[in-house]
Design an enzyme around this catalytic site. Structure first.
Site, PDB file in Angstrom:
ATOM      1  CG  HIS A 213      -1.692  -1.299   1.265  1.00 24.23           C
ATOM      2  ND1 HIS A 213      -2.589  -1.669   0.291  1.00 24.23           N
ATOM      3  CD2 HIS A 213      -1.646  -2.458   2.232  1.00 24.23           C
ATOM      4  CE1 HIS A 213      -3.157  -2.970   0.703  1.00 24.23           C
ATOM      5  NE2 HIS A 213      -2.592  -3.189   1.857  1.00 24.23           N
ATOM      6  N   GLY A 231      -7.798  -2.887   1.642  1.00 27.53           N
ATOM      7  CA  GLY A 231      -9.182  -3.358   1.318  1.00 27.53           C
ATOM      8  C   GLY A 231     -10.067  -3.017   2.808  1.00 27.53           C
TER       9      GLY A 231
HETATM   10  C1  LIG Z   1      -6.014 -11.021  10.249  1.00 23.97           C
HETATM   11  C2  LIG Z   1      -5.630  -9.574   9.589  1.00 23.97           C
HETATM   12  C3  LIG Z   1      -5.272  -9.783   8.053  1.00 23.97           C
HETATM   13  C4  LIG Z   1      -5.333  -8.645   7.338  1.00 23.97           C
HETATM   14  C5  LIG Z   1      -4.841  -8.830   6.010  1.00 23.97           C
HETATM   15  C6  LIG Z   1      -5.217  -7.808   4.977  1.00 23.97           C
HETATM   16  C7  LIG Z   1      -3.779  -7.245   4.824  1.00 23.97           C
HETATM   17  C8  LIG Z   1      -3.831  -5.954   3.598  1.00 23.97           C
HETATM   18  O1  LIG Z   1      -2.583  -5.307   3.785  1.00 23.97           O
HETATM   19  C9  LIG Z   1      -4.148  -6.646   2.150  1.00 23.97           C
HETATM   20  C10 LIG Z   1      -5.145  -5.838   1.358  1.00 23.97           C
HETATM   21  O2  LIG Z   1      -5.728  -4.899   1.971  1.00 23.97           O
HETATM   22  S1  LIG Z   1      -5.166  -6.233  -0.335  1.00 23.97           S
HETATM   23  C11 LIG Z   1      -6.169  -5.011  -0.970  1.00 23.97           C
HETATM   24  C12 LIG Z   1      -7.913  -5.271  -0.700  1.00 23.97           C
HETATM   25  N1  LIG Z   1      -8.158  -6.521  -1.545  1.00 23.97           N
HETATM   26  C13 LIG Z   1      -8.234  -6.442  -2.909  1.00 23.97           C
HETATM   27  O3  LIG Z   1      -7.879  -5.429  -3.469  1.00 23.97           O
HETATM   28  C14 LIG Z   1      -8.407  -7.818  -3.675  1.00 23.97           C
HETATM   29  C15 LIG Z   1      -9.480  -7.476  -4.712  1.00 23.97           C
HETATM   30  N2  LIG Z   1     -10.124  -8.891  -5.181  1.00 23.97           N
HETATM   31  C16 LIG Z   1      -9.509  -9.230  -6.404  1.00 23.97           C
HETATM   32  O4  LIG Z   1      -8.497  -8.698  -6.933  1.00 23.97           O
HETATM   33  C17 LIG Z   1      -9.956 -10.530  -7.041  1.00 23.97           C
HETATM   34  O5  LIG Z   1     -11.337 -10.913  -6.632  1.00 23.97           O
HETATM   35  C18 LIG Z   1      -9.195 -11.778  -6.606  1.00 23.97           C
HETATM   36  C19 LIG Z   1      -7.649 -11.675  -7.357  1.00 23.97           C
HETATM   37  C20 LIG Z   1      -9.402 -11.858  -5.024  1.00 23.97           C
HETATM   38  C21 LIG Z   1      -9.918 -13.151  -7.017  1.00 23.97           C
HETATM   39  O6  LIG Z   1      -9.905 -12.950  -8.550  1.00 23.97           O
HETATM   40  P1  LIG Z   1      -9.788 -14.232  -9.373  1.00 23.97           P
HETATM   41  O7  LIG Z   1      -8.210 -14.715  -9.343  1.00 23.97           O
HETATM   42  O8  LIG Z   1     -10.215 -13.849 -10.575  1.00 23.97           O
HETATM   43  O9  LIG Z   1     -10.656 -15.465  -8.647  1.00 23.97           O
HETATM   44  P2  LIG Z   1     -11.824 -16.117  -9.461  1.00 23.97           P
HETATM   45  O10 LIG Z   1     -11.258 -16.950 -10.497  1.00 23.97           O
HETATM   46  O11 LIG Z   1     -12.925 -15.153  -9.509  1.00 23.97           O
HETATM   47  O12 LIG Z   1     -12.492 -16.920  -8.113  1.00 23.97           O
HETATM   48  C22 LIG Z   1     -11.554 -18.149  -7.847  1.00 23.97           C
HETATM   49  C23 LIG Z   1     -12.113 -18.600  -6.405  1.00 23.97           C
HETATM   50  O13 LIG Z   1     -11.903 -17.742  -5.315  1.00 23.97           O
HETATM   51  C24 LIG Z   1     -13.138 -17.214  -4.857  1.00 23.97           C
HETATM   52  N3  LIG Z   1     -13.065 -15.687  -4.554  1.00 23.97           N
HETATM   53  C25 LIG Z   1     -12.773 -14.929  -5.646  1.00 23.97           C
HETATM   54  N4  LIG Z   1     -12.675 -13.857  -5.119  1.00 23.97           N
HETATM   55  C26 LIG Z   1     -12.882 -13.885  -3.764  1.00 23.97           C
HETATM   56  C27 LIG Z   1     -12.715 -13.129  -2.604  1.00 23.97           C
HETATM   57  N5  LIG Z   1     -12.663 -11.598  -2.879  1.00 23.97           N
HETATM   58  N6  LIG Z   1     -13.024 -13.479  -1.307  1.00 23.97           N
HETATM   59  C28 LIG Z   1     -13.132 -14.898  -1.283  1.00 23.97           C
HETATM   60  N7  LIG Z   1     -13.073 -15.700  -2.254  1.00 23.97           N
HETATM   61  C29 LIG Z   1     -12.975 -15.259  -3.445  1.00 23.97           C
HETATM   62  C30 LIG Z   1     -14.370 -17.665  -6.024  1.00 23.97           C
HETATM   63  O14 LIG Z   1     -15.585 -17.692  -5.236  1.00 23.97           O
HETATM   64  C31 LIG Z   1     -13.714 -18.917  -6.618  1.00 23.97           C
HETATM   65  O15 LIG Z   1     -14.057 -19.931  -5.884  1.00 23.97           O
HETATM   66  P3  LIG Z   1     -15.196 -20.896  -6.442  1.00 23.97           P
HETATM   67  O16 LIG Z   1     -14.568 -21.435  -7.594  1.00 23.97           O
HETATM   68  O17 LIG Z   1     -15.261 -22.128  -5.429  1.00 23.97           O
HETATM   69  O18 LIG Z   1     -16.468 -20.284  -6.829  1.00 23.97           O
END
Ligand SMILES: CCCCCCC[C@@H](O)CC(=O)SCCNC(=O)CCNC(=O)[C@H](O)C(C)(C)COP(=O)(O)OP(=O)(O)OC[C@H]1O[C@@H](n2cnc3c(N)ncnc32)[C@H](O)[C@@H]1OP(=O)(O)O
Length: 309
Positions: A213, A231
């Site tokens: 970040h 996030g």
């Molecule tokens: C304990 C304290 C800990 C704190 C930790 C936090 C630390 C922080 O510093 C870190 C952050 O803040 S990171 C910033 C915030 N997050 C993001 O920006 C992520 C945004 N999301 C993405 O990019 C995609 O959804 C992505 C990349 C997440 C997924 O996209 P794809 O790769 O295209 O996945 P997809 O093919 O659509 O799905 C694969 C399987 O995964 C499940 N899934 C997808 N998105 C999910 C999500 N956001 N959360 C949970 N599960 C998710 C899907 O359901 C799929 O599973 P299935 O095949 O069984 O349906």
């Protein structure tokens, strides 16, 4: 792949006890957090938001935003988590979902003891999904204040299952924290707020120092053109908008918060949060105006409704 130096053993993993953690905060932390999620960011005398950063009769009277509870989990994961037979690269970690239950209004300062447990682990092939549950108790009274369930998406850590059936473990009800169905009708209300280019640099002072970040080189190595917004910062903006537009500014009206991070947000982008009311549930989605992309969706359960809605 996830396991190189040890075999994945689900019995060992599920029997593993995670250590208790401690979290202490005061009024200054509460105010810095509120500024980090944009309180008074557009208007320094906005009475709906000033109460989260200042009180004329003393800082101990400032109100605490319910999403402040999400900070209590910090320290459990950001420096890596030691699970038997399961390895991941922390630089490829993305925050996937957050689920929070608030049992009583958050005080403006507290000493907390966190009981942490594994709530889920799934092998998705290209990624692993890891969920941690944190129950936060006030030291002394032992009263349970809130529960957080943090879902992280660990790119490159999948493929650890030993059998042909991918490993899947979840210990909570299936209706909690799932992606929501967005209603087809017009939203009840919409709130637009611009994040600052420095938003992540301010938000990180609340304790999430993940260089993803703040560090341009690190962000590139993680696959992004520049540092991305936390996030939980985006979630904070969205829930603050719901408190303002649906809860008439009352942060204690919020009982449960659920959000799934769908796409990354870059600091400086404008967030548009659309809200629909279904009974005492507010369904919401947040879009980035400049890219017309939905970045977050979820729901908030509230304790009651003001008669004017
Ligand atoms: C304990 C304290 C800990 C704190 C930790 C936090 C630390 C922080 O510093 C870190 C952050 O803040 S990171 C910033 C915030 N997050 C993001 O920006 C992520 C945004 N999301 C993405 O990019 C995609 O959804 C992505 C990349 C997440 C997924 O996209 P794809 O790769 O295209 O996945 P997809 O093919 O659509 O799905 C694969 C399987 O995964 C499940 N899934 C997808 N998105 C999910 C999500 N956001 N959360 C949970 N599960 C998710 C899907 O359901 C799929 O599973 P299935 O095949 O069984 O349906």
């Amino acid at each position: 792949m996830a396991t190189t130096d040890s075999e994945f053993n689900s019995d060992l993993l599920l029997a593993h006890k995670l250590p208790e953690t401690r979290y202490t905060y005061n009024e200054r932390d509460v105010a810095i957090y509120a500024l980090g999620i944009g309180a008074c960011g557009q208007d320094a005398v906005d009475s709906d938001e000033l109460k989260f950063v200042y009180h004329r009769n003393g800082q101990d009277l400032i109100q605490v935003l319910p999403t402040f509870a999400s900070l209590f989990t910090l320290g459990s994961l950001t420096e890596g988590l030691d699970l038997p037979g399961f390895k991941y690269d922390p630089s490829l970690l993305l925050h996937g979902q957050q689920y929070i239950e608030i049992y009583r209004p958050l005080p403006s300062k507290a000493y907390l003891v966190n009981k942490v447990s594994l709530a889920g682990l799934q092998d998705k092939g290209k990624a692993a999904i890891l969920e941690l549950e944190t129950r936060s108790y006030e030291e002394g009274s032992g009263e349970l204040l809130c529960m957080n369930r943090t879902t992280v998406f660990l790119r490159g850590a999948g493929g650890f299952s030993n059998s042909s059936q991918p490993f899947s473990y979840k210990n909570y009800p299936s209706n909690q924290g799932l992606a929501v169905k967005i209603p087809q009708r017009q939203p009840l209300t919409v709130c637009e707020e611009r994040t600052q280019p420095s938003q992540a640099l301010l938000y990180r002072l609340s304790g999430d120092y993940n260089p993803l970040h703040s560090d341009p080189e690190f962000a590139k190595l993680a696959g992004f053109p520049r540092p991305i917004l936390h996030g939980l910062c985006t979630l904070g903006f969205a829930i603050k908008a719901i408190i303002k537009c649906v809860c008439k500014g009352d942060p204690t009206a919020v009982k449960t918060i659920s959000g799934r991070f769908l796409t990354t947000v870059f600091p400086g982008e404008t967030l548009i949060t659309e809200m629909w009311l279904e009974g005492l549930r507010v369904i919401y989605q947040t879009k980035v105006k400049e890219r017309n992309k939905t970045v977050l969706a979820g729901y908030v359960d509230i304790r009651g409704l003001s008669s004017s809605l």
